[in-house]
Design an enzyme around this catalytic site. Structure first.
Site, PDB file in Angstrom:
ATOM      1  N   GLU A  64       1.828  -0.168  -4.983  1.00 14.56           N
ATOM      2  CA  GLU A  64       0.566   0.616  -5.377  1.00 14.56           C
ATOM      3  C   GLU A  64       1.874   1.875  -5.704  1.00 14.56           C
ATOM      4  O   GLU A  64       2.184   2.528  -4.600  1.00 14.56           O
ATOM      5  CB  GLU A  64      -0.180   0.819  -4.200  1.00 14.56           C
ATOM      6  N   ASP A 117       0.870  -1.385  -0.118  1.00 16.78           N
ATOM      7  CA  ASP A 117      -0.080  -0.173   0.024  1.00 16.78           C
ATOM      8  C   ASP A 117       0.816   1.459  -0.214  1.00 16.78           C
ATOM      9  O   ASP A 117       1.700   1.199   0.689  1.00 16.78           O
ATOM     10  CB  ASP A 117      -0.970  -0.076   1.399  1.00 16.78           C
TER      11      ASP A 117
END
Length: 692
Positions: free
Chosen positions: A381, A345
């Site tokens: 990401e 993330d």
């Protein structure tokens, strides 16, 4: 009195060696560390022991009389001086960063905070209330496990199809499962759930965060929850909510083993960029009270945090002990729990040198040289909220990246927007302009059209606007740039023409995803029409808005499931759709045949003028390999278009996909080479010449 021996500064955490437990905790700035032991229900502190040794900034001690199952926490002494970056408060019971399991959940109370909530001095006023009664306790764990002959699938990237799923959401409404295991790792490992994944054809399960997290206080006060889980508080333990009653880490390991037996990899979505402690006004649960100045990146004014995550803080991976903790955590999940990889993330935060991204940042270099992580999938990401945070295509070799540009382009193209054709073509061929450097392969582009953040596939073609009122933020949260289209009516409808159009649009974009070079990722439930009722930021909805409605799958959604399954099968059948190298129109034989050729509807090759036509929405793609020949025709106009087919080595083309009708491999549907065929409006047609 418990016996206490010096013990060892490594490994970190509480380590059972068969005769006793070694406790080790890093803190560079503490003056004293106390180990607190609790009774079996975590309510009463039974012993408080000052760790006797301090070696290389690690406090440690060995307790021969402690056994697995013991509950514990830490109290760490030192200066409470926020202006200098220090927030020590021994009144607060702290979670061991290396804890392998947690007992209990957080009970929000002002005692959770290191400062006096409501004081006019804000975080500068220390709070002296004991927090032990409201925070979870760590558990001493025996990590030994019997794995038998478990072997990771070790599938090639080119053959991988990801499926992003939520542990609770995928089984919470499975009424055919025992209620006690719905929403847990045990439920996910049930053969009936695994059979659905196998039948669909996906082979890598990417689980949204499962490392320990809590529901934020402001959400609890609104009677909402942190459903997504992107506020980790511990990187070695599982979120207790996903364990069935009485279960431990073994339940997770059984899930991994069963998925591996079915040929499915397990990928964890991990959040090493920030923690649940938030900004200077957040709670003191672990890292902040252990050594705030080491664990977090601080601003020039050390009272505040350098935040590139939008969540209040950024983990300081430039500190060697913090980096060690993250690397130890990643290796733990690979070696002890047999996971196959990680999706990071806000990964740009992990490659930062404060205000700029560096592909040779310490964390990225550490991963590249680590012998254990070399065999794990590493997926970024590639963005964060800091300066120059969008770093798509800039991660080092060995990494794959979520391609958000692909998502936006494909949505815009099929919606009928102008100026999309060149970007559409680039995305279909693996986004070489982003990834074709440093020896990277086409699989580095993780292609997706939907993910947990945003509309589901069904909602993408049912809503023009977000409908997030249930989040209690006056519909201000979530993206406004959805690139969606409601096909004529906002939300649910019984109009058969609109429903048919929505089904076709689902087929168009799903077919595009599965014929594109790169690594495709599907969102849980898209294959069976899952809807969030137009909510594009359902992070706080732990309810039927997010849970898969297994009992509500109608004929339309069952037909779409069969279409998606058929498309995945076609992708796996035709290796030309899964090339490792980028396709640039290179020759593949002595006759001058090129690996990729783009065509106009009149049968002529695309030229600069054709690519420059901002209103163009129809194009043909010919893919050639020595033993395969595939033709993909797309028409994003609302009206039909005649298309002159190119020649074929076999003299004819066989239709294998038609999104206008939903057919996969229709029998006896062939077209002569160089013939003109009608291409329905808003449709994709795929034909095979030499079929391998």
């Amino acid at each position: 009195m418990l016996r206490v021996e010096p013990g060892s500064p490594h490994p970190g955490g509480a380590t059972w060696d068969g005769a006793g437990v070694n406790f080790a905790l890093f803190s560079a700035n503490a003056t004293k560390v106390e180990l607190c032991l609790f009774d079996s229900n975590g309510r009463r502190e039974t012993d408080r022991i000052a760790l006797p040794e301090y070696t290389h900034q690690v406090w440690h001690g060995y307790l021969p009389d402690v056994r697995p199952g013991q509950l514990y926490g830490y109290r760490v002494h030192g200066p409470y001086d926020p202006a200098a970056g220090h927030r020590f408060n021994p009144n607060k019971l702290l979670i061991d960063p290396y804890a392998k399991a947690l007992h209990g959940d957080i009970r929000w109370h002002d005692a959770c905070f290191g400062y006096r909530v409501g004081s006019p001095r804000a975080d500068l006023q220390i709070d002296r209330r004991d927090s032990a009664f409201v925070v979870p306790k760590c558990v001493v764990v025996d990590t030994a496990a019997t794995w038998g002959d478990d072997q990771p699938p070790k599938r090639k990237w080119a053959d991988t199809v990801f499926y992003e799923a939520h542990v609770e959401g995928i089984t919470a409404r499975r009424t055919d499962l025992p209620e006690r295991i719905r929403g847990t790792f045990a439920g996910l490992s049930d053969p009936r759930v695994i059979d659905h994944l196998v039948n669909l054809g996906v082979n890598a399960l990417e689980l949204m965060p499962v490392q320990a997290f809590f529901d934020d206080r402001y959400l609890v006060e609104k009677k909402l929850a942190n459903y997504w889980g992107y506020n980790t508080v511990n990187y070695f333990s599982l979120a207790p909510r996903y364990l069935s009653p009485g279960a431990g880490i073994d339940e997770f390991k059984v899930m991994v083993r069963r998925l591996h037996d079915a040929g499915i990899e397990v990928i964890l979505d991990v959040v090493y960029n920030h923690t649940a402690e938030g900004n200077e006004l957040g709670p003191t649960l672990s890292f902040r009270g252990i050594d705030n100045a080491s664990y977090y990146m601080l601003a020039e004014d050390k009272r505040f945090y350098f935040d590139t995550t939008g969540c209040g803080n950024t983990v300081n991976l430039r500190h060697p002990r913090v980096l060690q903790m993250v690397m130890d955590s990643l290796r733990y999940w690979v070696e002890e729990c047999h996971v196959d990889g990680f999706r990071f993330d806000l990964a740009s935060s992990m490659g930062r040198e404060y205000d700029h991204f560096d592909p040779n940042a310490v964390f990225l270099d550490a991963v590249r040289q680590d012998p254990v992580l070399q065999r794990a999938r590493m997926i970024a990401e590639p963005w964060d909220l800091g300066p120059n945070g969008y770093q798509l295509g800039n991660f080092p070799p060995g990494w794959a990246e979520w391609n958000g540009r692909y998502r936006d382009t494909m949505r815009s193209f099929w919606k009928g927007d102008d100026e999309c054709l060149p970007a559409f073509a680039s995305g279909v061929l693996g986004s070489a302009d982003l990834f074709d450097h440093h020896g990277r392969k086409s699989w580095a582009s993780v292609n997706f059209v939907t993910a947990h953040d945003g509309f589901t596939l069904a909602d993408l073609w049912a809503y023009n606007e977000k409908h997030n009122e249930a989040n209690q933020e006056d519909n201000r949260d979530g993206h406004d740039d959805n690139r969606s289209w409601n096909c004529g009516v906002e939300g649910p409808t019984d109009d058969p023409e609109i429903l048919a159009l929505r089904d076709r649009m689902r087929r168009n974009i799903m077919a595009t995803l599965l014929v594109s070079q790169g690594t495709p990722m599907l969102l849980m439930g898209d294959e069976i029409g899952r809807t969030q009722n137009g909510n594009n930021n359902a992070y706080c909805q732990d309810n039927e808005m997010n849970w898969l409605a297994w009992s509500d799958i109608g004929e339309r959604d069952q037909a779409f499931f069969e279409f998606v399954r058929g498309m995945i099968a076609i992708r796996q059948r035709h290796s030309i759709l899964r090339t490792r190298k980028f396709l640039h129109g290179d020759r593949v034989d002595d006759n001058g045949t090129r690996d990729v050729v783009w065509f106009r509807p009149d049968g002529a090759e695309m030229d600069d003028a054709s690519w420059g036509d901002g209103r163009a929405k129809v194009v043909g793609l010919l893919l050639n390999q020595p033993d395969e020949e595939l033709l993909i025709l797309v028409n994003a106009y609302h009206a039909p278009m005649d298309f002159v087919l190119p020649g074929s080595a076999s003299g004819r083309w066989r239709v294998i996909v038609d999104t206008a009708t939903g057919e996969i491999d229709p029998p006896d549907r062939t077209v002569e080479a160089a013939a003109s065929v009608p291409l329905d409006g808003r449709s994709l047609l795929m034909l095979c010449g030499k079929c391998g």
